[in-house]
Design a protein around this motif. Structure first.
Motif, PDB file in Angstrom:
ATOM      1  N   ARG A  21      14.576 -13.268   9.348  1.00  0.00           N
ATOM      2  CA  ARG A  21      15.271 -12.040   8.939  1.00  0.00           C
ATOM      3  C   ARG A  21      16.769 -12.286   8.841  1.00  0.00           C
ATOM      4  N   GLN A  22      17.316 -13.010   9.806  1.00  0.00           N
ATOM      5  CA  GLN A  22      18.740 -13.300   9.788  1.00  0.00           C
ATOM      6  C   GLN A  22      19.106 -14.175   8.591  1.00  0.00           C
ATOM      7  N   ALA A  23      18.241 -15.117   8.251  1.00  0.00           N
ATOM      8  CA  ALA A  23      18.495 -15.985   7.088  1.00  0.00           C
ATOM      9  C   ALA A  23      18.557 -15.166   5.805  1.00  0.00           C
ATOM     10  N   ILE A  24      17.694 -14.172   5.706  1.00  0.00           N
ATOM     11  CA  ILE A  24      17.691 -13.311   4.523  1.00  0.00           C
ATOM     12  C   ILE A  24      18.977 -12.498   4.448  1.00  0.00           C
ATOM     13  N   LEU A  25      19.415 -11.960   5.588  1.00  0.00           N
ATOM     14  CA  LEU A  25      20.636 -11.151   5.600  1.00  0.00           C
ATOM     15  C   LEU A  25      21.871 -11.988   5.269  1.00  0.00           C
ATOM     16  N   VAL A  26      21.935 -13.180   5.819  1.00  0.00           N
ATOM     17  CA  VAL A  26      23.068 -14.071   5.528  1.00  0.00           C
ATOM     18  C   VAL A  26      23.103 -14.404   4.044  1.00  0.00           C
ATOM     19  N   ALA A  27      21.938 -14.731   3.487  1.00  0.00           N
ATOM     20  CA  ALA A  27      21.862 -15.059   2.064  1.00  0.00           C
ATOM     21  C   ALA A  27      22.220 -13.852   1.208  1.00  0.00           C
ATOM     22  N   ALA A  28      21.742 -12.683   1.599  1.00  0.00           N
ATOM     23  CA  ALA A  28      22.014 -11.471   0.824  1.00  0.00           C
ATOM     24  C   ALA A  28      23.500 -11.148   0.812  1.00  0.00           C
ATOM     25  N   ARG A  29      24.152 -11.276   1.963  1.00  0.00           N
ATOM     26  CA  ARG A  29      25.588 -11.008   2.018  1.00  0.00           C
ATOM     27  C   ARG A  29      26.350 -11.934   1.056  1.00  0.00           C
ATOM     28  N   ARG A  30      25.940 -13.206   1.045  1.00  0.00           N
ATOM     29  CA  ARG A  30      26.598 -14.173   0.160  1.00  0.00           C
ATOM     30  C   ARG A  30      26.303 -13.869  -1.312  1.00  0.00           C
ATOM     31  N   VAL A  31      25.056 -13.537  -1.616  1.00  0.00           N
ATOM     32  CA  VAL A  31      24.659 -13.260  -3.001  1.00  0.00           C
ATOM     33  C   VAL A  31      25.330 -11.987  -3.515  1.00  0.00           C
ATOM     34  N   PHE A  32      25.362 -10.932  -2.702  1.00  0.00           N
ATOM     35  CA  PHE A  32      26.023  -9.701  -3.125  1.00  0.00           C
ATOM     36  C   PHE A  32      27.506  -9.959  -3.378  1.00  0.00           C
ATOM     37  N   ALA A  33      28.102 -10.844  -2.572  1.00  0.00           N
ATOM     38  CA  ALA A  33      29.515 -11.167  -2.738  1.00  0.00           C
ATOM     39  C   ALA A  33      29.761 -11.923  -4.034  1.00  0.00           C
ATOM     40  N   GLU A  34      28.884 -12.865  -4.345  1.00  0.00           N
ATOM     41  CA  GLU A  34      29.089 -13.723  -5.511  1.00  0.00           C
ATOM     42  C   GLU A  34      28.701 -13.040  -6.818  1.00  0.00           C
ATOM     43  N   ALA A  40      22.713  -8.736  -8.617  1.00  0.00           N
ATOM     44  CA  ALA A  40      21.890  -9.551  -7.716  1.00  0.00           C
ATOM     45  C   ALA A  40      20.431  -9.110  -7.753  1.00  0.00           C
ATOM     46  N   THR A  41      19.534 -10.054  -7.577  1.00  0.00           N
ATOM     47  CA  THR A  41      18.104  -9.766  -7.543  1.00  0.00           C
ATOM     48  C   THR A  41      17.507 -10.300  -6.245  1.00  0.00           C
ATOM     49  N   VAL A  42      16.296  -9.848  -5.962  1.00  0.00           N
ATOM     50  CA  VAL A  42      15.584 -10.374  -4.798  1.00  0.00           C
ATOM     51  C   VAL A  42      15.404 -11.878  -4.930  1.00  0.00           C
ATOM     52  N   ARG A  43      15.135 -12.345  -6.132  1.00  0.00           N
ATOM     53  CA  ARG A  43      14.956 -13.775  -6.346  1.00  0.00           C
ATOM     54  C   ARG A  43      16.219 -14.553  -5.997  1.00  0.00           C
ATOM     55  N   ASP A  44      17.377 -13.988  -6.340  1.00  0.00           N
ATOM     56  CA  ASP A  44      18.643 -14.640  -5.986  1.00  0.00           C
ATOM     57  C   ASP A  44      18.783 -14.773  -4.472  1.00  0.00           C
ATOM     58  N   GLY A  54       7.156 -15.394  -0.821  1.00  0.00           N
ATOM     59  CA  GLY A  54       6.341 -14.351  -0.214  1.00  0.00           C
ATOM     60  C   GLY A  54       6.845 -13.919   1.150  1.00  0.00           C
ATOM     61  N   THR A  55       7.601 -14.782   1.820  1.00  0.00           N
ATOM     62  CA  THR A  55       8.089 -14.467   3.160  1.00  0.00           C
ATOM     63  C   THR A  55       9.070 -13.311   3.141  1.00  0.00           C
ATOM     64  N   PHE A  56       9.866 -13.214   2.070  1.00  0.00           N
ATOM     65  CA  PHE A  56      10.859 -12.135   1.968  1.00  0.00           C
ATOM     66  C   PHE A  56      10.211 -10.774   2.174  1.00  0.00           C
ATOM     67  N   TYR A  57       9.063 -10.575   1.535  1.00  0.00           N
ATOM     68  CA  TYR A  57       8.424  -9.251   1.555  1.00  0.00           C
ATOM     69  C   TYR A  57       7.731  -8.951   2.880  1.00  0.00           C
ATOM     70  N   ASN A  58       7.717  -9.896   3.786  1.00  0.00           N
ATOM     71  CA  ASN A  58       7.262  -9.595   5.140  1.00  0.00           C
ATOM     72  C   ASN A  58       8.327  -8.834   5.927  1.00  0.00           C
ATOM     73  N   TYR A  59       9.563  -8.849   5.402  1.00  0.00           N
ATOM     74  CA  TYR A  59      10.682  -8.240   6.104  1.00  0.00           C
ATOM     75  C   TYR A  59      11.317  -7.088   5.325  1.00  0.00           C
ATOM     76  N   ARG A  61      11.233  -4.736   1.438  1.00  0.00           N
ATOM     77  CA  ARG A  61      10.500  -4.420   0.208  1.00  0.00           C
ATOM     78  C   ARG A  61      11.373  -4.520  -1.034  1.00  0.00           C
ATOM     79  N   SER A  62      12.687  -4.520  -0.866  1.00  0.00           N
ATOM     80  CA  SER A  62      13.597  -4.489  -2.014  1.00  0.00           C
ATOM     81  C   SER A  62      14.990  -4.926  -1.578  1.00  0.00           C
ATOM     82  N   LYS A  63      15.860  -5.132  -2.556  1.00  0.00           N
ATOM     83  CA  LYS A  63      17.242  -5.469  -2.216  1.00  0.00           C
ATOM     84  C   LYS A  63      17.950  -4.255  -1.631  1.00  0.00           C
ATOM     85  N   GLU A  64      17.480  -3.036  -1.971  1.00  0.00           N
ATOM     86  CA  GLU A  64      18.058  -1.838  -1.377  1.00  0.00           C
ATOM     87  C   GLU A  64      17.863  -1.841   0.136  1.00  0.00           C
TER      88      GLU A  64
END
Length: 205
Positions: A21-34, A40-44, A54-59, A61-64
């Protein structure tokens, strides 16, 4: 022996879940910034981790939902800063100005580190999450204390808490558009608006 064996895998699974979960949040913060939130998309976000798609959707459901989780993380980290402003304030006006300064400084530092586009449209963040509610309760408690001590007229603390939070959230992006971010003047404006507006607020029965 068997009891120990049954406990250890559960602990490992929990650690893995927290790490993922933390890895996803760290990546999302960086992707939203860039890329900005809208682009930005979930794939990004997934590409920014070492996780399977598939692991993303265990935590989430969306970028929102990821964005809301990041907002919750910010609220959790900001709450002790807000409490410190209350504990060290010499008067209600001092508290109000200190709280606004603390919030605007926090926002400026978060955006400086992330490089987020100020004018980009973002989703409405839920205010009923535990972390968001904790910040609201912190603000409301400060206002109720000020009313009890006679530092404020006997007005509606609930409305005033929401007004303070709303003003801070709306002024934040406007402040960030200025170079450098105009933290002190934004806080002075918000403080003056709240204090002078109190004269026209209806009193509670």
């Amino acid at each position: 022996m068997s009891e120990t064996a049954s406990i250890e895998p559960i602990g490992k699974r929990e650690k893995t879940k927290v790490a993922n979960r933390q890895a996803i949040l760290v990546a999302a913060r960086r992707v939203f910034a860039e890329l900005g939130y809208e682009s930005a998309t979930v794939r990004d976000i997934i590409r920014g981790t070492e996780l399977a798609s598939g692991t993303f959707y265990n935590y989430f459901r969306s970028k929102e939902e990821v964005f809301e989780a990041l907002a919750d993380d910010g609220a959790r980290r900001f709450r002790p800063i807000l409490r410190m402003a209350r504990e060290h304030a010499k008067s209600f006006e001092d508290y109000l100005r200190s709280a606004f300064i603390a919030y605007f400084r926090f926002v400026a530092e978060e955006n400086r580190e992330a490089g987020l586009p100020v004018d980009e449209r973002r989703p409405h963040v839920r205010t009923d999450t535990p972390e968001m509610m904790a910040v609201y309760q912190e603000v409301r408690q400060s206002l109720e204390d000020a009313i009890a001590h006679g530092d404020l007229p006997h007005i509606d603390a609930d409305y005033l808490a929401h007004a303070c939070i709303g003003i801070a959230q709306e002024l934040g992006p406007a402040m960030l558009r200025r170079s450098p971010p105009d933290i002190d003047n934004a806080a002075a404006f918000a403080t003056g608006l709240i204090l002078k507006g109190l004269e026209g607020a209806p009193r509670k029965n």
